[in-house]
Design a protein around this motif. Structure first.
Motif, mmCIF file in Angstrom:
data_model
loop_
_atom_site.group_PDB
_atom_site.id
_atom_site.type_symbol
_atom_site.label_atom_id
_atom_site.label_comp_id
_atom_site.label_asym_id
_atom_site.label_seq_id
_atom_site.Cartn_x
_atom_site.Cartn_y
_atom_site.Cartn_z
ATOM 1 N N THR A 71 0.846 -1.199 0.000
ATOM 2 C CA THR A 71 0.000 0.000 0.000
ATOM 3 C C THR A 71 0.881 1.248 0.000
ATOM 4 O O THR A 71 0.646 2.189 -0.767
ATOM 5 C CB THR A 71 -0.936 0.014 1.231
ATOM 6 N N GLY A 72 1.884 1.235 0.843
ATOM 7 C CA GLY A 72 2.802 2.371 0.898
ATOM 8 C C GLY A 72 3.587 2.543 -0.392
ATOM 9 O O GLY A 72 3.736 3.665 -0.901
ATOM 10 N N THR A 73 4.071 1.432 -0.933
ATOM 11 C CA THR A 73 4.858 1.492 -2.177
ATOM 12 C C THR A 73 4.036 2.040 -3.332
ATOM 13 O O THR A 73 4.465 2.947 -4.065
ATOM 14 C CB THR A 73 5.367 0.083 -2.547
ATOM 15 N N LEU A 74 2.832 1.511 -3.510
ATOM 16 C CA LEU A 74 1.975 1.935 -4.623
ATOM 17 C C LEU A 74 1.506 3.377 -4.466
ATOM 18 O O LEU A 74 1.415 4.124 -5.446
ATOM 19 C CB LEU A 74 0.761 0.995 -4.742
ATOM 20 N N ALA A 75 1.216 3.756 -3.225
ATOM 21 C CA ALA A 75 0.790 5.141 -2.989
ATOM 22 C C ALA A 75 1.921 6.111 -3.315
ATOM 23 O O ALA A 75 1.708 7.153 -3.956
ATOM 24 C CB ALA A 75 0.354 5.308 -1.531
ATOM 25 N N GLY A 76 3.138 5.783 -2.890
ATOM 26 C CA GLY A 76 4.285 6.651 -3.174
ATOM 27 C C GLY A 76 4.600 6.718 -4.657
ATOM 28 O O GLY A 76 4.854 7.803 -5.203
ATOM 29 N N LEU A 77 4.555 5.581 -5.328
ATOM 30 C CA LEU A 77 4.856 5.538 -6.758
ATOM 31 C C LEU A 77 3.778 6.212 -7.602
ATOM 32 O O LEU A 77 4.064 6.707 -8.699
ATOM 33 C CB LEU A 77 5.006 4.083 -7.216
ATOM 34 N N SER A 78 2.538 6.222 -7.085
ATOM 35 C CA SER A 78 1.433 6.807 -7.854
ATOM 36 C C SER A 78 1.722 8.258 -8.219
ATOM 37 O O SER A 78 1.517 8.673 -9.365
ATOM 38 C CB SER A 78 0.127 6.722 -7.058
ATOM 39 N N PHE A 79 2.203 9.029 -7.255
ATOM 40 C CA PHE A 79 2.481 10.434 -7.559
ATOM 41 C C PHE A 79 3.880 10.618 -8.152
ATOM 42 O O PHE A 79 4.098 11.474 -8.998
ATOM 43 C CB PHE A 79 2.345 11.308 -6.309
ATOM 44 N N ALA A 80 4.802 9.802 -7.707
ATOM 45 C CA ALA A 80 6.171 9.943 -8.214
ATOM 46 C C ALA A 80 6.243 9.629 -9.708
ATOM 47 O O ALA A 80 6.945 10.304 -10.469
ATOM 48 C CB ALA A 80 7.106 9.022 -7.432
ATOM 49 N N LEU A 81 5.505 8.614 -10.149
ATOM 50 C CA LEU A 81 5.564 8.193 -11.548
ATOM 51 C C LEU A 81 4.406 8.733 -12.391
ATOM 52 O O LEU A 81 4.569 8.994 -13.582
ATOM 53 C CB LEU A 81 5.570 6.657 -11.633
ATOM 54 N N GLN A 82 3.234 8.837 -11.762
ATOM 55 C CA GLN A 82 2.032 9.344 -12.452
ATOM 56 C C GLN A 82 1.751 8.585 -13.752
ATOM 57 O O GLN A 82 1.329 9.160 -14.748
ATOM 58 C CB GLN A 82 2.165 10.853 -12.720
ATOM 59 N N ASN A 83 1.999 7.306 -13.747
ATOM 60 C CA ASN A 83 1.769 6.458 -14.910
ATOM 61 C C ASN A 83 1.381 5.075 -14.398
ATOM 62 O O ASN A 83 2.190 4.374 -13.793
ATOM 63 C CB ASN A 83 3.035 6.380 -15.772
ATOM 64 N N LEU A 119 3.581 1.961 -15.286
ATOM 65 C CA LEU A 119 4.868 1.943 -14.581
ATOM 66 C C LEU A 119 4.687 1.580 -13.107
ATOM 67 O O LEU A 119 5.492 0.843 -12.536
ATOM 68 C CB LEU A 119 5.554 3.306 -14.709
ATOM 69 N N VAL A 120 3.598 2.123 -12.519
ATOM 70 C CA VAL A 120 3.312 1.796 -11.113
ATOM 71 C C VAL A 120 3.011 0.306 -10.972
ATOM 72 O O VAL A 120 3.505 -0.358 -10.061
ATOM 73 C CB VAL A 120 2.118 2.627 -10.586
ATOM 74 N N ALA A 121 2.204 -0.233 -11.906
ATOM 75 C CA ALA A 121 1.861 -1.657 -11.875
ATOM 76 C C ALA A 121 3.108 -2.521 -12.037
ATOM 77 O O ALA A 121 3.291 -3.520 -11.329
ATOM 78 C CB ALA A 121 0.845 -1.982 -12.971
ATOM 79 N N LEU A 122 3.981 -2.141 -12.982
ATOM 80 C CA LEU A 122 5.223 -2.880 -13.219
ATOM 81 C C LEU A 122 6.086 -2.884 -11.966
ATOM 82 O O LEU A 122 6.570 -3.939 -11.527
ATOM 83 C CB LEU A 122 5.991 -2.253 -14.386
ATOM 84 N N SER A 123 6.271 -1.701 -11.375
ATOM 85 C CA SER A 123 7.080 -1.597 -10.154
ATOM 86 C C SER A 123 6.444 -2.375 -9.004
ATOM 87 O O SER A 123 7.143 -3.048 -8.231
ATOM 88 C CB SER A 123 7.224 -0.125 -9.755
ATOM 89 N N GLY A 124 5.104 -2.279 -8.901
ATOM 90 C CA GLY A 124 4.396 -2.974 -7.823
ATOM 91 C C GLY A 124 4.505 -4.476 -7.936
ATOM 92 O O GLY A 124 4.700 -5.174 -6.938
ATOM 93 N N LEU A 125 4.390 -4.998 -9.161
ATOM 94 C CA LEU A 125 4.489 -6.441 -9.362
ATOM 95 C C LEU A 125 5.887 -6.962 -9.063
ATOM 96 O O LEU A 125 6.054 -8.009 -8.415
ATOM 97 C CB LEU A 125 4.099 -6.797 -10.801
ATOM 98 N N VAL A 181 -2.532 -4.373 -7.124
ATOM 99 C CA VAL A 181 -1.966 -3.882 -8.398
ATOM 100 C C VAL A 181 -3.041 -3.797 -9.490
ATOM 101 O O VAL A 181 -2.931 -2.995 -10.422
ATOM 102 C CB VAL A 181 -0.804 -4.799 -8.852
ATOM 103 N N LEU A 182 -4.083 -4.600 -9.351
ATOM 104 C CA LEU A 182 -5.121 -4.690 -10.379
ATOM 105 C C LEU A 182 -5.686 -3.339 -10.852
ATOM 106 O O LEU A 182 -5.834 -3.133 -12.067
ATOM 107 C CB LEU A 182 -6.254 -5.592 -9.869
ATOM 108 N N PRO A 183 -6.013 -2.396 -9.954
ATOM 109 C CA PRO A 183 -6.554 -1.107 -10.422
ATOM 110 C C PRO A 183 -5.614 -0.372 -11.380
ATOM 111 O O PRO A 183 -6.074 0.320 -12.303
ATOM 112 C CB PRO A 183 -6.735 -0.309 -9.124
ATOM 113 N N TYR A 184 -4.307 -0.511 -11.197
ATOM 114 C CA TYR A 184 -3.333 0.168 -12.054
ATOM 115 C C TYR A 184 -3.253 -0.468 -13.439
ATOM 116 O O TYR A 184 -2.769 0.156 -14.388
ATOM 117 C CB TYR A 184 -1.956 0.168 -11.383
ATOM 118 N N LEU A 185 -3.730 -1.706 -13.542
ATOM 119 C CA LEU A 185 -3.778 -2.380 -14.843
ATOM 120 C C LEU A 185 -5.095 -2.103 -15.561
ATOM 121 O O LEU A 185 -5.172 -2.191 -16.781
ATOM 122 C CB LEU A 185 -3.606 -3.894 -14.654
#
Length: 295
Positions: free
Chosen positions: A155-167, A170-176, A221-225
């Motif tokens: 949850t923390g990783t995806l939340a942080g990457l959501s704004f850092a990457l804004q894509n 990319l967030v899904a790839l990093s999260g997986l 990760v599903l919502p990011y896909l």
């Protein structure tokens, strides 16, 4: 419906509910017993089932009716037992009794033996149910470990990457990548920890930890896909909703199966996960701003 002339219509309806519930639970217990591999638990389920059948016959003396089990209810509980385990289903049934203790007290005024039946049933069935020894409940600690770590870390990783990457892709790839690596790490750590404690079933502990972790990874990760790349806020909000639903579902399962308080555990897990997500989102904003990264 023919009933004893001394019994009121309201009492007759209550007894009819009891009879229907008993004959349905008789069918459920017998159905569960067929699927249970452990001999001791199978015998306990058959014993409870026979008692439920006896209770149904007793009530039929007052209703003068022969009832059949509710097939839909039997099917639903049988499916739940396959997914969530027979201990959960049995305790869920006991929590959902159709007639309360107060109703029994009123019933006793017209049917004196009702109170004794109620007490005998409650005490005896509770004792039998507590004797059940389902394998999966022995690994609740491993399940909690896997789920808690996955929810908090991812949850923390995806939340942080959501704004850092804004894509979202990319967030899904990093999260997986992060999630799969963490799953293997957590499972191996649980295995080594269980082995060091002399646990003969260390592999099962590791398996439960790993399965719970990877399931949480996939769901988060599903919502990011699903959402378009630019809709990272939508994906983030959906991910947080999924987190709350996972915590709600799992906490309810544990509270029923292990007779633990629900509200306190749910609030504790939800607060930790959402707080970590909030802080990580802020970290993502700060990192993007101060490092001047623009993806």
């Amino acid at each position: 419906m023919e009933t004893d002339s001394k019994i009121s219509k309201k009492t007759s309806q209550t007894i009819l509910k009891l009879q229907q519930n008993e004959i349905t639970e008789h069918a459920i217990y017998m159905n569960l017993a067929k699927r249970v591999k452990k001999q001791g638990d199978r015998e306990i389920l058959q014993r409870i089932g026979r008692e439920e059948g006896m209770h149904s016959k007793l009530w039929s003396k007052y209703t003068k009716r022969e009832l059949k089990p509710q097939k839909l209810k039997v099917t639903i509980y049988s499916l739940l037992s396959i997914i969530l385990g027979y201990t959960f289903v049995i305790k869920l049934m006991e929590k959902g009794e159709v007639v309360s203790q107060n109703s029994y007290a009123l019933l006793t005024k017209e049917v004196p033996e009702a109170h004794k039946i109620y007490l005998d049933e409650q005490k005896h069935e509770e004792a039998l149910i507590n004797m059940l020894d389902e394998d999966r409940l022995q690994y609740v600690g491993s399940m909690v470990l896997g789920l808690n770590d996955a929810l908090v870390e991812l949850t923390g990783t995806l939340a942080g990457l959501s704004f850092a990457l804004q894509n979202n892709k990319l967030v899904a790839l990093s999260g997986l990548i992060t999630g799969i690596s963490a799953t293997l790490s957590m499972a191996s750590s649980e295995y080594l920890s269980a082995r060091s404690e002399g646990n003969a079933d260390a592999k099962k502990s590791a398996l439960y930890t790993g399965v719970m972790y990877i399931v949480a990874v996939i769901l988060l990760v599903l919502p990011y896909l699903i959402f378009p790349n630019s809709k990272y806020i939508h994906a983030l909000v959906t991910m947080l909703i999924i987190v709350v639903l996972i915590i709600l579902s799992f906490t309810y399962y544990i509270s029923v199966a292990k007779d633990l308080p629900f509200k306190k555990r749910f609030l504790e897990m939800a607060t930790i996960s959402l707080s970590v997500a909030g802080l990580s989102f802020i970290v993502g904003i700060l990192v993007k701003k101060f490092l001047g990264i623009d993806i």
